[in-house]
Enzyme design. Structure first.
Site, PDB file in Angstrom:
ATOM      1  N   ARG A 199      14.565 -23.216  10.736  1.00 50.52           N
ATOM      2  CA  ARG A 199      15.951 -23.137  11.188  1.00 50.52           C
ATOM      3  C   ARG A 199      16.619 -24.494  10.945  1.00 50.52           C
ATOM      4  NH1 ARG A 199      12.851 -20.948  15.611  1.00 50.52           N
ATOM      5  NH2 ARG A 199      13.281 -18.729  15.979  1.00 50.52           N
ATOM      6  N   LYS A 240      12.800 -22.896  19.096  1.00 53.23           N
ATOM      7  CA  LYS A 240      13.682 -22.419  20.162  1.00 53.23           C
ATOM      8  C   LYS A 240      12.891 -22.241  21.455  1.00 53.23           C
ATOM      9  CE  LYS A 240      16.774 -19.249  19.289  1.00 53.23           C
ATOM     10  NZ  LYS A 240      17.418 -17.995  18.829  1.00 53.23           N
ATOM     11  N   HIS A 297      20.453 -19.656   7.173  1.00 55.01           N
ATOM     12  CA  HIS A 297      19.525 -18.592   7.551  1.00 55.01           C
ATOM     13  C   HIS A 297      19.146 -17.716   6.358  1.00 55.01           C
ATOM     14  CE1 HIS A 297      18.478 -18.904  11.691  1.00 55.01           C
ATOM     15  NE2 HIS A 297      18.192 -17.619  11.797  1.00 55.01           N
ATOM     16  N   ARG A 324      15.869 -18.976   5.301  1.00 54.95           N
ATOM     17  CA  ARG A 324      14.820 -18.530   6.231  1.00 54.95           C
ATOM     18  C   ARG A 324      14.494 -17.045   6.008  1.00 54.95           C
ATOM     19  NH1 ARG A 324      12.462 -19.581  11.401  1.00 54.95           N
ATOM     20  NH2 ARG A 324      12.837 -17.980  12.969  1.00 54.95           N
ATOM     21  N   HIS A 382       8.901 -16.443  16.034  1.00 61.12           N
ATOM     22  CA  HIS A 382       9.509 -15.349  16.786  1.00 61.12           C
ATOM     23  C   HIS A 382       8.656 -15.028  18.002  1.00 61.12           C
ATOM     24  CE1 HIS A 382      11.852 -13.646  13.079  1.00 61.12           C
ATOM     25  NE2 HIS A 382      12.489 -14.631  13.673  1.00 61.12           N
ATOM     26  N   TYR A 388      12.545  -7.540   8.793  1.00 62.71           N
ATOM     27  CA  TYR A 388      12.281  -7.860   7.393  1.00 62.71           C
ATOM     28  C   TYR A 388      11.529  -6.743   6.682  1.00 62.71           C
ATOM     29  CZ  TYR A 388      13.734 -12.491   8.824  1.00 62.71           C
ATOM     30  OH  TYR A 388      14.454 -13.545   9.324  1.00 62.71           O
TER      31      TYR A 388
END
Length: 299
Positions: free
Chosen positions: A148, A172, A244, A247, A270, A279
């Site tokens: 990110r 995150k 993004h 990514r 994630h 995806y």
């Protein structure tokens, strides 16, 4: 009860008890400030006075600002958290957000580039200056590791293991993960650190952050967005490519090459596998296109 006092108490709770990142705190602050500004214009002096019809009026106000549905949902989420806190602290009696639903957002697959497009984009970066070498190292590393923006700007020198080709990424929610990088990204990262970075940090006396701006200071998310905008404009002005996108391309290319979903989930950082599963829609579409082009009965 006072709007500003209760707002400060909530933001302090997010910062000191929930230990949210500064970027998350900034987002909450903007959203709550916007809401309290609206309340003051409506002559509302406390959160206790807010009822469901007023929330509906605020949502209508947001819609008239032509905000995207995702942006409106972010604001709704902030207000949900705010009122959950206010109720828990007994600063309000009722929670008007219980009646509010998110705005429906049409599902769409993430934007991504095909491998040859990504390689062409990366190869188009001019490296005849210190900033050019930096830009090349940034984008190569983002694509190598699926980083990110915030993870890229927050990367420090002591989080790089050049012996094992591994980064320690602070992701995150203050969650750390290890991500490997390949030899090509390593080559450009070393060249940047050895050739360009010292020149860029000469006037500032140094910084622990890997990537710096032209003043030798830590970069920002917006700074990386600007770099990508300039690179894309030089590569193909007709394309819309965001941080993004890189990514998303990283994840899609790994899955198309046979990587399992759990591994990609861990590499991306994630928390839930369902986030990574988006995806698979892209890879299925890719398989379908290859099949239709290749099968003799489809000629």
């Amino acid at each position: 009860m006072n709007l500003d006092n209760d707002k400060k108490e909530f933001l302090d709770y997010l910062k000191y008890q929930k230990k949210y990142s500064s970027l998350t705190i900034d987002a909450y602050t903007r959203n709550i400030n916007e809401f309290t500004d609206y309340l003051k214009k409506e002559n509302i002096c406390s959160f206790q006075e807010v009822e469901y019809p007023l929330i509906r009026g605020y949502l209508s106000f947001l819609h008239h600002k032509d905000l995207s549905r995702n942006s409106i949902n972010h604001r709704i989420s902030s207000l949900r958290s705010l009122y959950a806190f206010l109720v828990k602290q007994e600063l309000v009696n009722d929670n008007p957000m219980l009646l509010v639903e998110n705005v429906k957002v049409p599902k769409r697959n993430p934007d991504f580039l095909y491998p040859d497009e990504m390689i062409e984009l990366l190869d188009s970066i001019s490296t005849d200056s210190d900033l050019g070498i930096r830009n090349k190292a940034i984008l190569e590393l983002m694509y190598a590791c699926g980083l990110r923006c915030s993870e890229t700007v927050g990367l420090t020198l002591n989080c790089i293991d050049f012996d094992q080709n591994i980064l320690l990424i602070h992701g995150k929610g203050n969650k750390d993960r290890y991500v490997p990088f390949h030899e090509y990204a390593k080559k450009w990262l070393i060249r940047y650190i050895q050739e360009a970075r010292n020149n860029l940090t000469a006037k500032t006396g140094g910084t622990p952050y890997v990537f710096v701006n032209n003043r030798g200071q830590m970069m920002t998310n917006r700074g990386i967005e600007n770099i990508i905008d300039r690179v894309v404009k030089n590569y193909d002005p007709t394309k819309k490519i965001h941080p993004h996108t890189i990514r998303h391309s990283f994840a899609t290319h790994l899955l198309n090459a046979g990587a399992d979903l759990r591994t990609v989930q861990e590499l991306l950082g994630h928390e839930n596998l369902s986030t990574t599963q988006i995806y698979t829609h892209i890879t299925k579409e890719h398989l379908r296109n290859v099949y239709l082009k290749a099968h003799p009965r489809n000629k």
